[in-house]
Scaffold this active site. Structure first.
Site, short mmCIF file in Angstrom:
data_model
loop_
_atom_site.label_atom_id
_atom_site.label_comp_id
_atom_site.label_asym_id
_atom_site.label_seq_id
_atom_site.Cartn_x
_atom_site.Cartn_y
_atom_site.Cartn_z
N HIS A 103 0.91 -1.41 -0.04
CA HIS A 103 -0.15 0.08 -0.03
C HIS A 103 0.82 1.41 -0.14
O HIS A 103 0.60 2.25 -1.00
CB HIS A 103 -0.87 0.16 1.22
N SER A 128 -3.12 -7.89 2.21
CA SER A 128 -3.52 -7.68 3.49
C SER A 128 -3.80 -9.21 3.92
O SER A 128 -3.56 -9.58 5.12
CB SER A 128 -4.40 -6.71 4.00
N ARG A 133 -1.38 -5.75 -8.66
CA ARG A 133 -0.36 -6.60 -8.58
C ARG A 133 -0.11 -7.47 -9.51
O ARG A 133 1.15 -8.14 -9.91
CB ARG A 133 -0.70 -7.46 -7.12
N LYS A 169 -17.36 -8.01 6.33
CA LYS A 169 -16.03 -8.33 6.92
C LYS A 169 -15.79 -8.11 8.13
O LYS A 169 -16.42 -7.04 8.66
CB LYS A 169 -15.01 -7.53 5.90
#
Length: 156
Positions: free
Chosen positions: A18, A129, A91, A42
């Site tokens: 990040h 994460s 990514r 979540k």
């Protein structure tokens, strides 16, 4: 007109991936708002307050970076804060397909919104994460994955 970008995410926790994206985007925008989105489906590992504090600590000497929390549509939040850009890190190919779909929907919500994709620096391209949370949960060493400010708190 100020170029304000929103960098949305859960940042649970904020990783070196990040910060790589944020740091490299500083020259592109007048202001970057790190938006910690709350997602009722979540359960985060770290409290919202802790995640906000980490980001404030990391960017304490960078006035262009702010951190806010929000719930609801990202496009609506962009409108509230005057952001015309959404910053996203990529990514790999799988990220791009997923992020492009989100960018397309955000543009449908507000045709003035532009999503800017930055590809991760290769050494950070595998950091997620969710993987960091697994490393922490099972007692691994998160040192190569997390900013110093987060490590200090976790190692206490």
């Amino acid at each position: 007109m100020q170029r304000i970008a929103l960098f949305p995410g859960s940042f649970d926790p904020i990783t070196l991936g990040h910060t790589d994206i944020i740091d490299r985007a500083l020259d592109l925008f007048d202001e970057i708002v790190i938006g910690i989105g709350t997602n009722s489906s979540k359960t985060p590992m770290f409290s919202l307050e802790q995640r906000v504090q980490w980001i404030k600590d990391i960017y304490a000497r960078t006035p262009k970076v702010k951190v806010l929390t929000y719930a609801g549509l990202t496009a609506k939040f962009c409108e509230e804060i005057g952001a015309r850009f959404i910053l996203r890190g990529i990514r790999g190919v799988v990220d791009f397909e997923y992020e492009k779909a989100i960018a397309d929907v955000n543009r449908m919500m507000d045709n003035k919104l532009e999503t800017v994709f930055l590809s991760c620096t290769p050494k950070y391209s595998t950091i997620a994460s969710s993987l960091v949370r697994d490393v922490l949960k099972y007692g691994g060493d998160p040192t190569p994955l997390l900013p110093e400010q987060v490590l200090k708190h976790i190692n206490r």
